[in-house]
Scaffold this motif. Sequence first.
Motif, short mmCIF file in Angstrom:
data_model
loop_
_atom_site.label_atom_id
_atom_site.label_comp_id
_atom_site.label_asym_id
_atom_site.label_seq_id
_atom_site.Cartn_x
_atom_site.Cartn_y
_atom_site.Cartn_z
N ARG A 36 0.88 -1.09 0.10
CA ARG A 36 -0.04 -0.07 -0.22
C ARG A 36 0.92 1.27 -0.07
NH1 ARG A 36 -4.49 -0.10 4.33
NH2 ARG A 36 -5.48 -1.50 2.94
N GLN A 37 0.45 2.40 -0.93
CA GLN A 37 1.50 3.29 -0.89
C GLN A 37 0.68 4.44 -0.30
OE1 GLN A 37 3.47 4.01 -4.85
NE2 GLN A 37 1.80 2.63 -5.54
N ILE A 38 0.88 4.64 0.83
CA ILE A 38 0.37 5.84 1.76
C ILE A 38 1.49 6.54 2.42
CG2 ILE A 38 -0.06 4.12 3.61
CD1 ILE A 38 -2.22 7.04 2.82
N PHE A 39 1.22 7.62 2.35
CA PHE A 39 2.34 8.62 3.12
C PHE A 39 1.65 9.54 4.15
CE2 PHE A 39 3.86 7.58 -1.09
CZ PHE A 39 5.32 7.25 -0.85
N TYR A 40 2.49 9.82 5.38
CA TYR A 40 1.90 10.64 6.38
C TYR A 40 2.52 12.06 6.36
CZ TYR A 40 0.02 6.03 7.73
OH TYR A 40 -0.58 4.75 7.81
N ALA A 41 1.83 13.01 6.59
CA ALA A 41 2.22 14.38 7.12
C ALA A 41 1.71 14.94 8.33
CB ALA A 41 1.78 15.23 5.82
N ASP A 42 2.37 15.63 8.99
CA ASP A 42 1.91 16.33 10.39
C ASP A 42 2.81 17.71 10.29
OD1 ASP A 42 0.48 16.75 12.85
OD2 ASP A 42 0.14 14.59 12.83
N TYR A 43 2.55 18.44 11.55
CA TYR A 43 3.27 19.48 11.53
C TYR A 43 4.65 19.46 12.40
CZ TYR A 43 2.14 19.08 16.89
OH TYR A 43 2.26 18.78 18.05
N SER A 44 4.88 18.33 12.53
CA SER A 44 6.29 17.87 13.31
C SER A 44 6.43 16.46 13.01
CB SER A 44 6.49 18.28 14.61
OG SER A 44 7.65 18.49 15.01
N ASP A 47 8.96 12.06 16.63
CA ASP A 47 9.42 12.12 18.16
C ASP A 47 8.69 13.40 18.93
OD1 ASP A 47 11.13 10.18 17.67
OD2 ASP A 47 13.14 11.50 17.28
N ALA A 48 8.53 14.42 18.14
CA ALA A 48 7.94 15.50 18.79
C ALA A 48 6.35 15.38 18.81
CB ALA A 48 8.17 17.04 17.93
N LEU A 49 5.87 14.48 17.94
CA LEU A 49 4.32 14.09 18.27
C LEU A 49 4.41 13.38 19.48
CD1 LEU A 49 3.25 13.56 14.53
CD2 LEU A 49 2.91 15.60 15.83
N VAL A 50 5.19 12.37 19.64
CA VAL A 50 5.16 11.70 20.61
C VAL A 50 5.27 12.32 22.14
CG1 VAL A 50 6.55 9.59 22.24
CG2 VAL A 50 5.93 9.47 19.61
N GLN A 51 6.20 13.23 22.08
CA GLN A 51 6.44 14.03 23.21
C GLN A 51 5.36 14.90 23.59
OE1 GLN A 51 9.37 13.78 25.12
NE2 GLN A 51 8.56 15.34 26.74
N ALA A 52 4.65 15.36 22.64
CA ALA A 52 3.56 16.22 22.72
C ALA A 52 2.30 15.49 23.56
CB ALA A 52 3.26 16.99 21.63
N LEU A 71 4.37 19.55 7.41
CA LEU A 71 3.61 20.35 6.70
C LEU A 71 3.96 21.77 6.44
CD1 LEU A 71 0.22 19.69 8.55
CD2 LEU A 71 0.65 19.01 6.51
N ALA A 72 4.59 22.24 7.38
CA ALA A 72 5.19 23.68 6.89
C ALA A 72 6.41 23.72 5.97
CB ALA A 72 5.92 24.13 8.19
N LEU A 73 6.80 22.34 5.48
CA LEU A 73 7.78 22.24 4.53
C LEU A 73 7.50 21.78 3.14
CD1 LEU A 73 10.66 20.94 6.89
CD2 LEU A 73 10.29 23.26 6.07
#
Length: 245
Positions: A36-44, A47-52, A71-73
Motif C-alpha cells: 500500500r502506497q500511503i504517506f503521512y504528513a503532520d506539523y512535526s 519524536d515531537a508528536l510522541v513528546q507532545a 506540513l510547513a515544509l
Amino acid sequence: MDDRARRILMEIDVDNQVGLEIGPLDKPLVKRESGRQIFYADYSHRDALVQASIGDPNVNTSLIPTIDYILALMPEYKDRSFDYIVASHVGEHVPDFIGWTKTLLALPDKRYTFDCYRTESTAGDMIEAHLERRSRPPVSSIYDGFSKAVHADAWYLWEGVEPPAPFEIMFTKRQAFSLAENALRTGVYRDCHCWVFTADRFREILDEVASLGLIEYEWVGFTPPTKYMIEFYVMLGRASGSYNA
C-alpha cells in the motif's frame, strides 16, 4: 479497516492508489500495509508528536507512525503526486484553512462536541487567516478553544435535553490564558481547534470563499452527521484528479 474508515474512504481504492494522510497521530485511517502506497504528513516529526502526546490517555504513542512530510515544509517538496489526500479531524486545527484545503475531510460538527459553547467561525475569519498566511494558531483560538471546552455528551446535545448538571469544563479561564500567553511569548506551537463549524455552515463558508477565487474545487460528496454522531464528511475534487504535495 473499520466501519468509520470505510464510510470516509468509500470512493477511494487505498490498495491501488497513492495517498497522503494528514495528521494520523496514532489512529491513521489508512494503515501502512504490504504494497500500500500511503504517506503521512503532520506539523512535526514523530519524536515531537510522541513528546507532545505523553500523558494523553487518548493517544497510544507507540502507534504514532513515521512522518514523511512536515506540513510547513511541504511546498518545498513537490516531488510526488497523490491520487487522494485524507484528513480526519485535522482541518479544524489548521491555522490557514483556505491555504490547506485538500480533498477528503472528516470534520467535527461543533454542536455535538466539546466546542458546543463556542461561536462559529465565519468566512471573514477564514479570509483573514489566509491573507495573513497564518502558520500558527492565534491567541484568540487558543484562549477560546481551551476556556470553552467542556466534557460534552452528544446524546443530550442531539436530543436538545438539558443535562442533569452543566457539562464539566476542561480548563479554567486562567489556564487557558496561560496557554495562550505562553504560545505568544515563546513561539511554541499550541495545538487547538482554530475553526468551529456546523455541517451546513461549513458548506456555506467554503462556497463563499470559493466565489472570491481563493480556492477551486467541486463538491464530490457531503455527508452530514447521523444522529448521535459528532462528525460530517466532505469530499472535494479538482479537474486534474491528482494533487501535488
